[in-house]
Scaffold this motif. Structure first.
Motif, short mmCIF file in Angstrom:
data_model
loop_
_atom_site.label_atom_id
_atom_site.label_comp_id
_atom_site.label_asym_id
_atom_site.label_seq_id
_atom_site.Cartn_x
_atom_site.Cartn_y
_atom_site.Cartn_z
N GLU B 49 1.06 -1.53 -0.12
CA GLU B 49 -0.13 -0.18 -0.01
C GLU B 49 1.33 0.91 0.22
O GLU B 49 1.50 1.54 0.80
N MET B 50 0.79 1.77 -0.52
CA MET B 50 1.92 3.19 -1.18
C MET B 50 0.50 4.78 -0.67
O MET B 50 -0.28 4.67 -0.46
N GLU B 51 1.44 5.58 -0.03
CA GLU B 51 0.57 6.46 0.64
C GLU B 51 2.04 8.33 -0.34
O GLU B 51 2.90 7.97 0.42
N SER B 52 1.63 9.29 -0.52
CA SER B 52 2.36 10.40 -1.19
C SER B 52 3.98 9.56 -1.81
O SER B 52 5.04 9.98 -1.09
N GLY B 53 3.85 8.25 -2.26
CA GLY B 53 4.94 7.35 -3.12
C GLY B 53 5.50 6.98 -2.12
O GLY B 53 7.04 6.33 -2.43
N GLU B 54 5.02 6.47 -1.00
CA GLU B 54 6.13 5.31 0.15
C GLU B 54 4.79 4.57 0.23
O GLU B 54 3.96 4.63 0.55
N VAL B 55 6.24 3.65 1.04
CA VAL B 55 5.16 2.27 0.65
C VAL B 55 4.68 2.48 2.44
O VAL B 55 5.55 2.76 3.64
N LYS B 56 3.75 2.12 2.66
CA LYS B 56 2.07 2.42 4.14
C LYS B 56 3.09 0.55 4.40
O LYS B 56 2.33 0.62 5.55
N ARG B 57 2.41 0.04 3.65
CA ARG B 57 3.07 -1.57 4.62
C ARG B 57 2.43 -2.11 3.20
O ARG B 57 2.08 -1.99 2.70
N LYS B 58 3.59 -3.93 3.69
CA LYS B 58 3.33 -4.78 3.13
C LYS B 58 2.38 -5.89 3.31
O LYS B 58 2.81 -5.99 3.91
N LEU B 59 1.81 -6.36 2.01
CA LEU B 59 0.70 -6.61 2.48
C LEU B 59 1.03 -7.85 1.48
O LEU B 59 0.17 -9.11 1.97
N GLY B 60 1.85 -9.04 0.88
CA GLY B 60 2.38 -10.47 0.04
C GLY B 60 1.05 -10.18 -1.24
O GLY B 60 1.55 -9.65 -1.84
N VAL B 61 0.33 -11.26 -0.20
CA VAL B 61 -0.62 -11.58 -1.79
C VAL B 61 -1.84 -10.51 -1.12
O VAL B 61 -2.01 -10.43 -0.26
N VAL B 62 -2.62 -9.73 -2.14
CA VAL B 62 -3.94 -9.64 -2.19
C VAL B 62 -4.93 -9.30 -3.03
O VAL B 62 -5.08 -9.57 -3.95
N PHE B 63 -6.22 -9.60 -2.18
CA PHE B 63 -7.23 -9.71 -2.85
C PHE B 63 -8.04 -8.00 -2.90
O PHE B 63 -8.41 -7.90 -1.75
N LEU B 64 -8.76 -7.56 -3.58
CA LEU B 64 -9.09 -6.50 -4.46
C LEU B 64 -10.08 -6.40 -5.18
O LEU B 64 -10.68 -7.34 -6.04
N ARG B 65 -10.76 -6.20 -3.54
CA ARG B 65 -12.98 -6.71 -4.35
C ARG B 65 -13.15 -5.52 -5.89
O ARG B 65 -12.60 -3.83 -5.52
N GLY B 66 -13.71 -5.48 -6.97
CA GLY B 66 -13.76 -4.72 -8.13
C GLY B 66 -14.46 -4.26 -7.66
O GLY B 66 -13.70 -2.80 -8.79
N ASP B 67 -15.64 -4.13 -7.73
CA ASP B 67 -16.43 -2.57 -7.09
C ASP B 67 -15.86 -1.39 -6.50
O ASP B 67 -16.19 -0.31 -6.19
N THR B 68 -14.23 -2.02 -5.88
CA THR B 68 -13.97 -0.51 -5.55
C THR B 68 -12.72 -0.45 -5.88
O THR B 68 -11.83 1.22 -5.63
N ILE B 69 -12.72 -0.78 -7.24
CA ILE B 69 -11.10 0.14 -7.66
C ILE B 69 -11.38 1.04 -9.00
O ILE B 69 -12.40 0.96 -9.76
N ILE B 70 -11.12 2.29 -8.43
CA ILE B 70 -11.18 2.72 -9.99
C ILE B 70 -9.64 3.17 -11.21
O ILE B 70 -10.90 2.84 -12.49
N LEU B 71 -9.17 2.92 -10.67
CA LEU B 71 -7.45 2.74 -12.36
C LEU B 71 -6.70 1.31 -11.86
O LEU B 71 -6.72 1.16 -10.54
N ILE B 72 -6.11 0.52 -13.21
CA ILE B 72 -5.33 0.29 -13.08
C ILE B 72 -4.51 0.50 -13.76
O ILE B 72 -4.62 0.41 -15.36
N SER B 73 -3.23 0.38 -13.74
CA SER B 73 -1.85 0.88 -14.73
C SER B 73 -0.66 0.54 -14.34
O SER B 73 -0.69 -0.03 -12.99
N PRO B 74 0.22 -0.39 -15.44
CA PRO B 74 1.67 -0.44 -15.53
C PRO B 74 2.18 1.14 -14.31
O PRO B 74 2.54 1.88 -14.49
N ALA B 75 3.16 -0.20 -13.14
CA ALA B 75 3.69 1.07 -12.17
C ALA B 75 5.18 1.69 -12.74
O ALA B 75 5.42 1.11 -13.59
#
Lengths: 75, 75, 75, 75, 75, 75, 75
Positions: B49-75
């Motif tokens: 999880e990123m905040e202002s360009g810094e790592v806020k926490r490491k999650l390993g594997v994470v499932f994100l529910r689709g209806d909460t997503i706005i955009l997906i783009s290459p990092a």
């Protein structure tokens, strides 16, 4: 490295393991993932609501409705 | 130039690559795109999880529910 | 004058052209429309997030989930 | 007096006429109604965004996603 | 006493009569109910937007998208 | 003790009785339950909007759209 | 340890037992779980609305619409 072709495969692999579930209202639950379905309705056992890394309350079994869930990740 | 006739083709091309995922609540996650489905439910590996360009926490594997997503783009 | 019997025809005509996409959270993206589907999920190439008419960040390829979109119009 | 048995009949009658479209976020668009579908996705031509009865910006063709729309009425 | 086994029967009985329609954003419209469908999309004729019991503006024909509607009642 | 295997059975048992209906916007309506459907669209007769236990206005017949409803209970 | 392959199995096991139901608007209801369906519409008997651990009001039978529910857990 995990071979996950579908997102629900990742949830299936987490079954019976402790996971963290975060909701749209900001609440966090940690518990053992016992069940889920395509709506991402989820059942946790030995579940605890967490707040700032501390246990806020113990819930035992809890059913969480899928449309309130943002993320699920290993605890 | 990419030949993308359907939006999910673009996600398929990004599979196993690092992507940024932004949620409706303003949160940002970066990780390796391992899985997605038609609801845009997404699984990331080595996720942070990123905040202002810094790592806020490491999650390993994470499932994100689709209806909460706005955009997906290459990092 | 355009002959558009169905809304998606208008999107199809805009394919490969630069469009502006506005989201429910007020964000604006400009890019080349490469793909869309019936949910209005959209893929832009050479995409930029705009703020007050200025480029806020460059995203390259971006997938935008349809249910966050308010409008799409030629840039 | 109009004979309208189904709401979409009323939209069909408005086709090619100027309409006002109001969105959930309070924005108003005026333009010529070129296309709509059962989701109430709408395409306007010669569209203008209005604010307090003044033209805020000219958009030309605009696709408006149905689930953001509150009302459509002859301009 | 009305015999209404299904909610849409009540709307059907109100057809061509003046009704008040209240929206999720707090707006009120009064007009003659000309059409509705299973999504509760509604068309009013001779419609007026009301505010504090006063006419705020006259709209003539208006299409109201069902998912913005809270209630419909005889005016 | 009531034998209710499905939630709509409970609504069916309440038909023609006075019920309280509470909406997501905090409004309360009391009236005789005349009709409902699987979307929980509801029609009340002799309906009154309540505020702090007092009648705020009398509505007669009112159609309430299901997706605005939180709860229904005998009045 | 419970064997729960599907989330609704957990609700079925809770039938006729006292459960706590929490809603998106923050309200809490405790009562005997009499019925539920795939939408997670729920009927409680001997239901009480709780506030800060105290009974705010007694409702008897209450129908709670599924899309307002966040969690269900044994009381």
């Amino acid at each position: 490295m995990v071979e996950a072709s579908r997102p629900l495969d990742a949830l299936n692999r987490a079954r019976d393991n402790r996971v963290i579930v975060e909701l749209k209202n900001g609440k966090q639950f940690v518990g053992s993932l016992k069940a889920f379905d395509i709506h991402i309705n989820v059942v946790l056992e030995n579940a605890e609501e967490m707040e700032s890394g501390e246990v806020k309350r113990k819930l035992g079994v809890v059913f969480l409705r899928g449309d309130t869930i943002i993320l699920i990740s290993p605890a």
